[in-house]
Design an enzyme around this catalytic site. Structure first.
Site, PDB file in Angstrom:
ATOM      1  N   ARG A  46       0.852  -1.298  -0.109  1.00  0.00           N
ATOM      2  CA  ARG A  46      -0.027  -0.045  -0.203  1.00  0.00           C
ATOM      3  C   ARG A  46       0.775   1.357   0.086  1.00  0.00           C
ATOM      4  O   ARG A  46       0.362   2.302  -0.364  1.00  0.00           O
ATOM      5  CB  ARG A  46      -1.009  -0.092   1.283  1.00  0.00           C
ATOM      6  CG  ARG A  46      -2.111  -0.957   1.074  1.00  0.00           C
ATOM      7  CD  ARG A  46      -2.995  -1.068   2.279  1.00  0.00           C
ATOM      8  NE  ARG A  46      -2.249  -1.185   3.392  1.00  0.00           N
ATOM      9  CZ  ARG A  46      -2.476  -1.607   4.541  1.00  0.00           C
ATOM     10  NH1 ARG A  46      -4.017  -1.371   4.715  1.00  0.00           N
ATOM     11  NH2 ARG A  46      -1.520  -1.578   5.725  1.00  0.00           N
ATOM     12  N   LYS A 162       5.840 -18.255   7.206  1.00  0.00           N
ATOM     13  CA  LYS A 162       5.132 -18.697   8.476  1.00  0.00           C
ATOM     14  C   LYS A 162       4.723 -17.243   9.119  1.00  0.00           C
ATOM     15  O   LYS A 162       5.136 -16.223   8.625  1.00  0.00           O
ATOM     16  CB  LYS A 162       6.068 -19.350   9.229  1.00  0.00           C
ATOM     17  CG  LYS A 162       7.384 -18.506   9.510  1.00  0.00           C
ATOM     18  CD  LYS A 162       8.133 -18.949  10.842  1.00  0.00           C
ATOM     19  CE  LYS A 162       7.559 -18.907  12.232  1.00  0.00           C
ATOM     20  NZ  LYS A 162       8.326 -18.282  12.980  1.00  0.00           N
ATOM     21  N   HIS A 192      12.308 -21.559   6.954  1.00  0.00           N
ATOM     22  CA  HIS A 192      13.510 -21.242   6.465  1.00  0.00           C
ATOM     23  C   HIS A 192      14.665 -22.117   6.968  1.00  0.00           C
ATOM     24  O   HIS A 192      15.692 -22.121   6.354  1.00  0.00           O
ATOM     25  CB  HIS A 192      13.707 -19.757   6.673  1.00  0.00           C
ATOM     26  CG  HIS A 192      14.198 -19.398   7.995  1.00  0.00           C
ATOM     27  ND1 HIS A 192      13.351 -19.151   9.091  1.00  0.00           N
ATOM     28  CD2 HIS A 192      15.390 -19.077   8.650  1.00  0.00           C
ATOM     29  CE1 HIS A 192      14.049 -18.944  10.125  1.00  0.00           C
ATOM     30  NE2 HIS A 192      15.107 -18.838   9.835  1.00  0.00           N
ATOM     31  N   LYS A 196      18.846 -23.957   5.286  1.00  0.00           N
ATOM     32  CA  LYS A 196      19.964 -23.798   5.623  1.00  0.00           C
ATOM     33  C   LYS A 196      20.808 -24.729   5.170  1.00  0.00           C
ATOM     34  O   LYS A 196      20.567 -26.143   5.138  1.00  0.00           O
ATOM     35  CB  LYS A 196      20.095 -23.522   7.207  1.00  0.00           C
ATOM     36  CG  LYS A 196      19.485 -22.484   7.937  1.00  0.00           C
ATOM     37  CD  LYS A 196      19.446 -22.543   9.353  1.00  0.00           C
ATOM     38  CE  LYS A 196      18.459 -21.432  10.110  1.00  0.00           C
ATOM     39  NZ  LYS A 196      19.136 -20.042  10.078  1.00  0.00           N
ATOM     40  N   GLU A 230      18.846 -18.409  21.226  1.00  0.00           N
ATOM     41  CA  GLU A 230      19.012 -17.129  20.404  1.00  0.00           C
ATOM     42  C   GLU A 230      19.411 -16.097  21.607  1.00  0.00           C
ATOM     43  O   GLU A 230      18.902 -16.379  22.667  1.00  0.00           O
ATOM     44  CB  GLU A 230      17.627 -16.630  19.637  1.00  0.00           C
ATOM     45  CG  GLU A 230      17.218 -17.530  18.587  1.00  0.00           C
ATOM     46  CD  GLU A 230      15.968 -16.920  17.918  1.00  0.00           C
ATOM     47  OE1 GLU A 230      16.410 -16.222  16.834  1.00  0.00           O
ATOM     48  OE2 GLU A 230      15.088 -17.147  18.556  1.00  0.00           O
ATOM     49  N   ASP A 249       6.193 -20.390  17.474  1.00  0.00           N
ATOM     50  CA  ASP A 249       7.398 -19.501  16.831  1.00  0.00           C
ATOM     51  C   ASP A 249       8.533 -20.673  16.270  1.00  0.00           C
ATOM     52  O   ASP A 249       9.086 -20.354  15.136  1.00  0.00           O
ATOM     53  CB  ASP A 249       7.739 -18.464  17.627  1.00  0.00           C
ATOM     54  CG  ASP A 249       8.682 -17.665  16.704  1.00  0.00           C
ATOM     55  OD1 ASP A 249       8.106 -16.945  15.674  1.00  0.00           O
ATOM     56  OD2 ASP A 249       9.623 -16.962  17.090  1.00  0.00           O
ATOM     57  N   HIS A 254      10.324 -25.140  12.790  1.00  0.00           N
ATOM     58  CA  HIS A 254      11.857 -25.473  12.827  1.00  0.00           C
ATOM     59  C   HIS A 254      12.131 -26.638  13.770  1.00  0.00           C
ATOM     60  O   HIS A 254      12.870 -27.488  13.045  1.00  0.00           O
ATOM     61  CB  HIS A 254      12.506 -24.196  13.223  1.00  0.00           C
ATOM     62  CG  HIS A 254      12.184 -22.815  12.607  1.00  0.00           C
ATOM     63  ND1 HIS A 254      11.753 -22.842  11.221  1.00  0.00           N
ATOM     64  CD2 HIS A 254      12.129 -21.625  13.044  1.00  0.00           C
ATOM     65  CE1 HIS A 254      11.273 -21.354  11.217  1.00  0.00           C
ATOM     66  NE2 HIS A 254      11.532 -21.020  12.215  1.00  0.00           N
ATOM     67  N   LYS A 344      14.680 -17.449  23.605  1.00  0.00           N
ATOM     68  CA  LYS A 344      15.178 -16.218  23.382  1.00  0.00           C
ATOM     69  C   LYS A 344      15.902 -15.486  24.488  1.00  0.00           C
ATOM     70  O   LYS A 344      15.944 -16.224  25.817  1.00  0.00           O
ATOM     71  CB  LYS A 344      13.968 -15.205  23.149  1.00  0.00           C
ATOM     72  CG  LYS A 344      12.942 -15.684  22.040  1.00  0.00           C
ATOM     73  CD  LYS A 344      13.084 -14.316  20.819  1.00  0.00           C
ATOM     74  CE  LYS A 344      12.514 -14.843  19.679  1.00  0.00           C
ATOM     75  NZ  LYS A 344      13.099 -15.187  18.492  1.00  0.00           N
TER      76      LYS A 344
HETATM   77  C1  BG6 Z   1      11.849 -17.212  12.912  1.00  0.00           C
HETATM   78  C2  BG6 Z   1      11.324 -16.878  14.127  1.00  0.00           C
HETATM   79  O1  BG6 Z   1      11.080 -18.121  12.384  1.00  0.00           O
HETATM   80  O2  BG6 Z   1      13.265 -17.626  13.156  1.00  0.00           O
HETATM   81  C3  BG6 Z   1      12.129 -15.894  15.016  1.00  0.00           C
HETATM   82  O3  BG6 Z   1       9.890 -16.077  13.710  1.00  0.00           O
HETATM   83  C4  BG6 Z   1      13.561 -16.382  15.153  1.00  0.00           C
HETATM   84  O4  BG6 Z   1      11.587 -15.388  16.232  1.00  0.00           O
HETATM   85  C5  BG6 Z   1      13.979 -16.940  13.830  1.00  0.00           C
HETATM   86  O5  BG6 Z   1      14.360 -15.471  15.780  1.00  0.00           O
HETATM   87  C6  BG6 Z   1      15.286 -17.592  14.103  1.00  0.00           C
HETATM   88  O6  BG6 Z   1      16.074 -18.016  12.742  1.00  0.00           O
HETATM   89  P1  BG6 Z   1      17.296 -17.926  12.625  1.00  0.00           P
HETATM   90  O7  BG6 Z   1      17.776 -18.399  11.282  1.00  0.00           O
HETATM   91  O8  BG6 Z   1      18.102 -16.530  13.131  1.00  0.00           O
HETATM   92  O9  BG6 Z   1      17.852 -19.133  13.599  1.00  0.00           O
END
Ligand code: BG6
Length: 499
Positions: A46, A162, A192, A196, A230, A249, A254, A344
């Site tokens: 937009r 996602k 994603h 990797k 993380e 999440d 993952h 986190k």
């Molecule tokens: C995402 C999550 O899918 O993956 C995030 O929504 C997370 O919260 C991220 O930080 C982590 O991805 P990576 O590639 O940095 O390990």
């Protein structure tokens, strides 16, 4: 790649993902000569951009988020591919600019289109339905259902970011909407992590070598740990995160995907369906616990200060850490616990899979009183120090008697492939979707089964009588309760790559 025009249409092009990941990945693919000839990239959002101002924003994005790749000449070439079609995909008439631009690009030819939905997830159904009603969805070669192949010229593919649903029910509903307008093999659901390199290397490690496969079962493996730690906090994502929490999440997608790659049987071919068939068999073999059972197999945590983050609701009980135990009831894995943890605001950013092997049935060497032996371990380090560590016992030289000491055999990408930079996961996934290879994308049944498995844990942690998440220190390794949780079983968390 033929002469058919290919257009990548990014919905939500003014957002963060486009600037941080999608455009830099496409730019790098272009530099490597891996984009189809004459490919065009159309941003849709937009925001009041035109071609020039959108290109300027993307130029800045590459300079900011991928500075080591910056090259003025390469950018000038790449920039010619980029355009912007302002529009609101949720409004009637909101996609007219896009339709006009596609018409200009494709003329009276049949073009290939890769649609990327990078918008707020609650908009997915509406936008997909609109694409359907405007005739953007089915292949130009005929109606979607009449199409034998999603790769014939004039193909249409849809990448979905996602989160894919919020629970089982919403994921099912979304799948129904998607499949009303696209065939399953036109739908690319992104995780994603599968993009990797080291995650793909898990498959190569297991199935292009014979060494470990005979040991890869409950006779020799005592338990498996999967950690995704993380250092980042939720930053400015409270809007999404406080409703999602760590289980939605990170675990539903993952971590469960990593578990599937560790536990699956060898597919006959590296192709989307054989691969995904094996993953779904793993998920199918995992028991769906009752919420009561799940509550016994789950520890949740919340980093200190979470409740003070901007946008976090008062009285929030959203976990930012979880550790859980899962099992797989099949011949290979019955009785082997899989411990998964993610959080986190932890000490270090690292992701790793640890295979803890059983101890030898009998040890002929005397151990010093009170000491125990460390049994073999294999760690597959996904990031940041990509590699593999094999831990085994060795004899300390020149000692009085036989003294055992654990040693490591290490493989590091940074040494083995010193001149190759590991690409961003999105790069691989975008390229695969352009090539029509859905192997590293999730099929609808995988998504739904993953939700089914995680849902009891969600209920266990979100019920009104559920305990509050355990607080843990920022920069720590999660709550002490998680150590006690795994400790109750005589085990402890292992961080092999963290040395
Ligand atoms: C995402 C999550 O899918 O993956 C995030 O929504 C997370 O919260 C991220 O930080 C982590 O991805 P990576 O590639 O940095 O390990």
């Amino acid at each position: 790649m033929g002469s058919t025009a290919t257009t990548i249409v990014i919905f939500g092009a003014s957002g963060d993902l486009t600037a941080r990941k999608l455009i830099p990945s496409l730019y790098r693919l272009d530099r490597k000569g891996r984009l189809p000839d004459g490919v065009r990239i159309l941003g849709v959002a937009r925001s009041p951009f035109n071609d020039d101002s959108f290109r300027a924003k993307m130029e800045e994005a590459i300079q900011n988020f991928s500075p080591e790749d910056w090259n003025q000449e390469a950018w000038n070439r790449f920039a010619q591919r980029i355009g912007y079609a302002r529009g609101d995909a949720t409004q009637d008439g909101g996609l007219e600019n896009l339709i006009q631009r596609l018409g200009e690009i494709e003329g009276n030819q049949v073009g290939n289109r890769l649609y990327y939905l990078s918008v707020a997830p609650q908009l997915y159904p509406e936008i997909v339905a609109r694409m359907g009603s405007l005739g953007l969805a089915p292949s130009a070669q005929g109606s979607a259902s009449a199409q034998g192949s999603a790769s014939a010229p004039g193909w249409r593919r849809l990448i979905i970011e996602k989160p894919f649903g919020h629970n089982l029910e919403s994921a099912r509903e979304l799948n129904i909407v998607l499949r009303t307008h696209f065939q399953e093999d036109q739908i690319y659901r992104i995780d994603h992590y599968l993009g990797k390199e080291t995650v793909q290397n898990l498959l190569v490690f297991r199935f292009a070598n014979i060494l470990f496969e005979p040991l890869w079962n409950s006779n020799y493996i005592e338990h498996v740990q999967i950690t995704v730690a993380e250092t980042v906090t939720i930053g400015n994502r409270a809007d999404y995160y406080d409703r999602a929490g760590i289980l939605r999440d990170m675990f539903q997608n993952h971590l469960l995907q990593l578990l599937c790659l560790v536990a699956m049987e060898a597919p006959a071919r590296y192709a989307a369906d054989p691969l995904r068939n094996e993953k779904i068999k793993v998920l199918d073999a995992m028991p769906v616990y009752s919420p009561e059972e799940a509550s016994q197999k789950l520890i949740t945590g919340r980093y200190q200060g979470y409740l003070g983050e901007r946008g976090v609701g008062p009285g929030s009980r959203t976990p930012t850490y979880a550790a859980l135990e899962l099992g797989i009831d099949n011949w290979r894995w019955r009785g082997v616990p899989f411990f998964l943890r993610s959080g986190k605001a932890m000490t270090r950013r690292y992701s790793e899979v640890v295979i803890q092997f059983r101890c030898p049935p009998h040890l002929m060497f005397p151990l010093p009183p009170g000491s125990s032996m460390q049994c073999n371990r294999l760690a597959i380090c996904i990031q940041p120090d990509e590699g593999i560590h094999l831990n085994f016992m060795s004899k300390e030289p020149d000692r009085d008697g036989t003294i055992l000491r654990p040693s490591d055999m290490e493989f590091h990408y940074r040494n083995a492939f010193a001149n190759i930079r590991i690409p961003e996961g999105y790069e691989r996934l975008l390229q695969d979707s352009l090539n029509g290879d859905a192997s590293l994308f999730m099929r609808s049944d995988e998504i739904e089964r993953s939700w089914e498995l995680i849902e009891p844990f969600l209920i266990a942690s979100e019920a009104s009588h559920a305990p509050q998440p355990h607080e843990y220190e920022k920069g720590g390794m999660g709550p002490a309760a998680a150590d006690q949780f795994i400790g109750r079983q005589g085990r402890s968390w292992i961080s092999m790559g963290l040395k």
